[in-house]
Motif scaffolding. Structure first.
Motif, PDB file in Angstrom:
ATOM      1  N   LYS A   1       0.819  -1.212   0.000  1.00  0.00           N
ATOM      2  CA  LYS A   1       0.000   0.000   0.000  1.00  0.00           C
ATOM      3  C   LYS A   1       0.863   1.277   0.000  1.00  0.00           C
ATOM      4  O   LYS A   1       0.618   2.217   0.733  1.00  0.00           O
ATOM      5  CB  LYS A   1      -0.949   0.002   1.190  1.00  0.00           C
TER       6      LYS A   1
ATOM      7  N   GLY B   1       1.107   3.448  -2.475  1.00  0.00           N
ATOM      8  CA  GLY B   1       0.344   4.566  -3.014  1.00  0.00           C
ATOM      9  C   GLY B   1      -0.531   5.214  -1.968  1.00  0.00           C
ATOM     10  O   GLY B   1      -0.640   6.455  -1.888  1.00  0.00           O
ATOM     11  N   GLN B   2      -1.168   4.392  -1.136  1.00  0.00           N
ATOM     12  CA  GLN B   2      -2.006   4.934  -0.072  1.00  0.00           C
ATOM     13  C   GLN B   2      -1.169   5.725   0.930  1.00  0.00           C
ATOM     14  O   GLN B   2      -1.587   6.782   1.410  1.00  0.00           O
ATOM     15  CB  GLN B   2      -2.755   3.797   0.643  1.00  0.00           C
TER      16      GLN B   2
ATOM     17  N   ALA C   1       1.683   7.241   0.311  1.00  0.00           N
ATOM     18  CA  ALA C   1       2.131   8.476  -0.341  1.00  0.00           C
ATOM     19  C   ALA C   1       1.019   9.514  -0.411  1.00  0.00           C
ATOM     20  O   ALA C   1       1.285  10.723  -0.419  1.00  0.00           O
ATOM     21  CB  ALA C   1       2.645   8.166  -1.742  1.00  0.00           C
ATOM     22  N   ALA C   2      -0.249   9.055  -0.459  1.00  0.00           N
ATOM     23  CA  ALA C   2      -1.380   9.981  -0.570  1.00  0.00           C
ATOM     24  C   ALA C   2      -1.484  10.915   0.625  1.00  0.00           C
ATOM     25  O   ALA C   2      -2.092  11.983   0.538  1.00  0.00           O
ATOM     26  CB  ALA C   2      -2.676   9.201  -0.744  1.00  0.00           C
ATOM     27  N   ASP C   3      -0.907  10.532   1.754  1.00  0.00           N
ATOM     28  CA  ASP C   3      -0.941  11.389   2.950  1.00  0.00           C
ATOM     29  C   ASP C   3       0.046  12.546   2.877  1.00  0.00           C
ATOM     30  O   ASP C   3      -0.039  13.490   3.663  1.00  0.00           O
ATOM     31  CB  ASP C   3      -0.608  10.562   4.203  1.00  0.00           C
TER      32      ASP C   3
ATOM     33  N   GLY D   1       0.941  15.076   0.755  1.00  0.00           N
ATOM     34  CA  GLY D   1       0.609  16.467   0.432  1.00  0.00           C
ATOM     35  C   GLY D   1      -0.051  17.179   1.593  1.00  0.00           C
ATOM     36  O   GLY D   1       0.313  18.317   1.934  1.00  0.00           O
ATOM     37  N   ASP D   2      -1.024  16.523   2.220  1.00  0.00           N
ATOM     38  CA  ASP D   2      -1.690  17.136   3.363  1.00  0.00           C
ATOM     39  C   ASP D   2      -0.734  17.277   4.543  1.00  0.00           C
ATOM     40  O   ASP D   2      -0.784  18.268   5.279  1.00  0.00           O
ATOM     41  CB  ASP D   2      -2.899  16.295   3.770  1.00  0.00           C
TER      42      ASP D   2
ATOM     43  N   GLN E   1       6.783   0.611   4.270  1.00  0.00           N
ATOM     44  CA  GLN E   1       6.351   1.866   3.647  1.00  0.00           C
ATOM     45  C   GLN E   1       7.393   2.960   3.868  1.00  0.00           C
ATOM     46  O   GLN E   1       7.726   3.708   2.940  1.00  0.00           O
ATOM     47  CB  GLN E   1       5.004   2.283   4.216  1.00  0.00           C
TER      48      GLN E   1
END
Length: 442
Positions: free
Chosen positions: A104, A106-107, A109-111, A113-114, A149
């Motif tokens: 996971k 990609g999931q 990495a999605a955190d 930016g915020d 991760q």
């Protein structure tokens, strides 16, 4: 040698220059567009002769498609650009093939930016950090990331080093991101179609190819003299300078008097992205046929080297001509520009990563074509970028202010579309309007 007088001289026939020329021509101004190359378009270059089908050796997408006036124009005018989204199943690969989905990554990495936004908000004393620094903070402070991760997500988070053309330690964490404002759209029919439509109001006799500008002189009588390499001189009431930021940084054009300090600082305080594009055609398709594009986050020659691979076969190749184009940055593209014949050998790890059958060797290409944005003296880089610690809004505002009757346009001079073709178009429209409004006051 010759001498000519016009209302406005426009330096550069890229999208910014041709848009300014079109608007001024329609408003009744006499113009001269001076282009150093032997072709039009600048960093927009649709090559219809080198490949089995067209190669875009300049810009490739309508970015920010929800707020892109060029895409809107093409749709309104029913131009044959054949727009298509190319975001079907983009995959992320390293040297071993697709990344392990069970981790996971990609999931995770999605955190990021915020996290970065919250970090700067809660640390107002920190003006900026490098991308590397903020990634290190993210992976150390995000306590819910697994060890796997933390170890591997850094490669995904360094993907922005590609458009910035720099290593992560040289990329701004605060200012490198641009608003998404819609998915990317491919002009499958060719970007030159929209360029030629914008150009229509400009007379062929007003465009001068092979005419490189060497100096711009503000005269005491409020006119401007523009001198060229071939000895020709143009006198005008205004000049619009649309050359790329790399050319300005190289002082390829001499200004007299020298540009005021705010403009000189604006040139210094924007960076230049070093990236390029390589097209390959093959006899067979060895990659997943239905995937629109791939992102490579592995190493090349022992160094981390992200790349974006577009499935040209699906779009311009019409599912008849197997091919890909690969976007790479920094040291890699410099080697390829210096010796284009080495492109396949250098990029073989990228091509091997996306093989369906990892046991089958990648075949030699039947055609190869690379860009030369960084070595071309009329570009000296691909696009502009933010520097660490500098909000690009500041330099952009100075370009928009200009130097009285010496004006500036291009993707580096505007915030709405910064670094993009539609930004260049908007800046050309802005400068034409400035001149039209200014003359109406006289």
């Amino acid at each position: 040698m010759s001498s000519k007088s016009v209302d406005v001289v426009i330096v550069g026939a890229g999208m910014a220059g041709i848009k300014a020329a079109a608007d001024l021509s329609q408003a009744g101004f006499s113009i001269a567009v001076l282009e150093g190359r032997d072709r039009l378009g600048g960093r927009l270059h649709t090559d219809r002769t080198s490949g089995s089908k067209l190669y875009e050796l300049g810009c490739s997408w309508f970015h920010q498609s929800l707020d892109n006036p060029l895409l809107k124009l093409a749709l309104d005018e029913n131009l044959e650009i054949k727009p298509q989204y190319d975001d079907n199943g983009p995959g992320i690969y390293d040297a071993d093939g697709p990344l392990d989905g069970s981790k996971k990554l990609g999931q995770a990495a999605a955190d990021f930016g915020d996290f970065a936004s919250l970090y700067f908000k809660s640390h107002p004393e920190v003006s900026d950090l490098s991308l590397k620094e903020i990634i290190d903070i993210f992976t150390s402070e995000h306590r819910l990331l697994s060890d796997a991760q933390k170890a591997e997500v850094k490669r995904i988070l360094q993907i922005p080093t590609l458009p910035n053309g720099s290593v992560a330690s040289d990329v701004s964490a605060k200012y490198n991101g641009l608003p998404a404002l819609g998915r990317d759209v491919l002009p499958v029919g060719g970007y030159d179609i929209i360029y030629n439509h914008v150009k229509k109001p400009v007379g062929d006799s007003d465009i001068h190819l092979n005419t490189a500008v060497t100096s711009i002189i503000k005269e005491s009588n409020n006119t401007v003299t523009v001198a060229t390499e071939n000895g020709d001189k143009y006198t005008s009431k205004y000049v619009i300078v649309t050359v790329p930021i790399g050319v300005l940084k190289a002082n390829a054009i001499q200004f007299s008097p020298a540009l005021p300090a705010p403009l000189s600082s604006a040139i210094d305080n924007l960076g230049v992205s070093e990236l390029g594009k390589v097209y390959f055609e093959f006899d067979t398709v060895f990659w997943p046929e239905t995937v629109d594009k791939f992102v490579y986050v592995g190493d090349i020659e022992g160094e981390y080297a992200p790349a974006v691979i577009s499935n040209w076969y699906l779009f311009n190749g019409e599912k008849k001509h197997p091919g890909l184009f690969v976007i790479v940055s920094s040291k890699l593209i410099s080697k390829i520009e210096a010796n284009p014949s080495c492109a396949f050998d250098l990029l073989k790890p990228v091509l091997e990563a996306i093989r369906v059958d990892q046991a089958t060797p990648v075949p030699a290409p039947t055609r190869t074509k690379s860009t030369n944005w960084n070595s071309d003296r009329f570009t000296l880089g691909a696009i502009s970028r933010a520097k660490i610690g500098t909000d690009p809004a500041g330099p952009i505002a100075e370009f928009a202010n200009g130097f009285d009757n010496v004006r500036f346009a291009g993707e580096h001079t505007i915030l709405d579309g910064f670094t993009f073709v539609h930004g260049a178009w908007r800046s050309g429209a802005r400068e034409a309007k400035y001149i039209i409004d200014d003359q109406s006051k006289i």
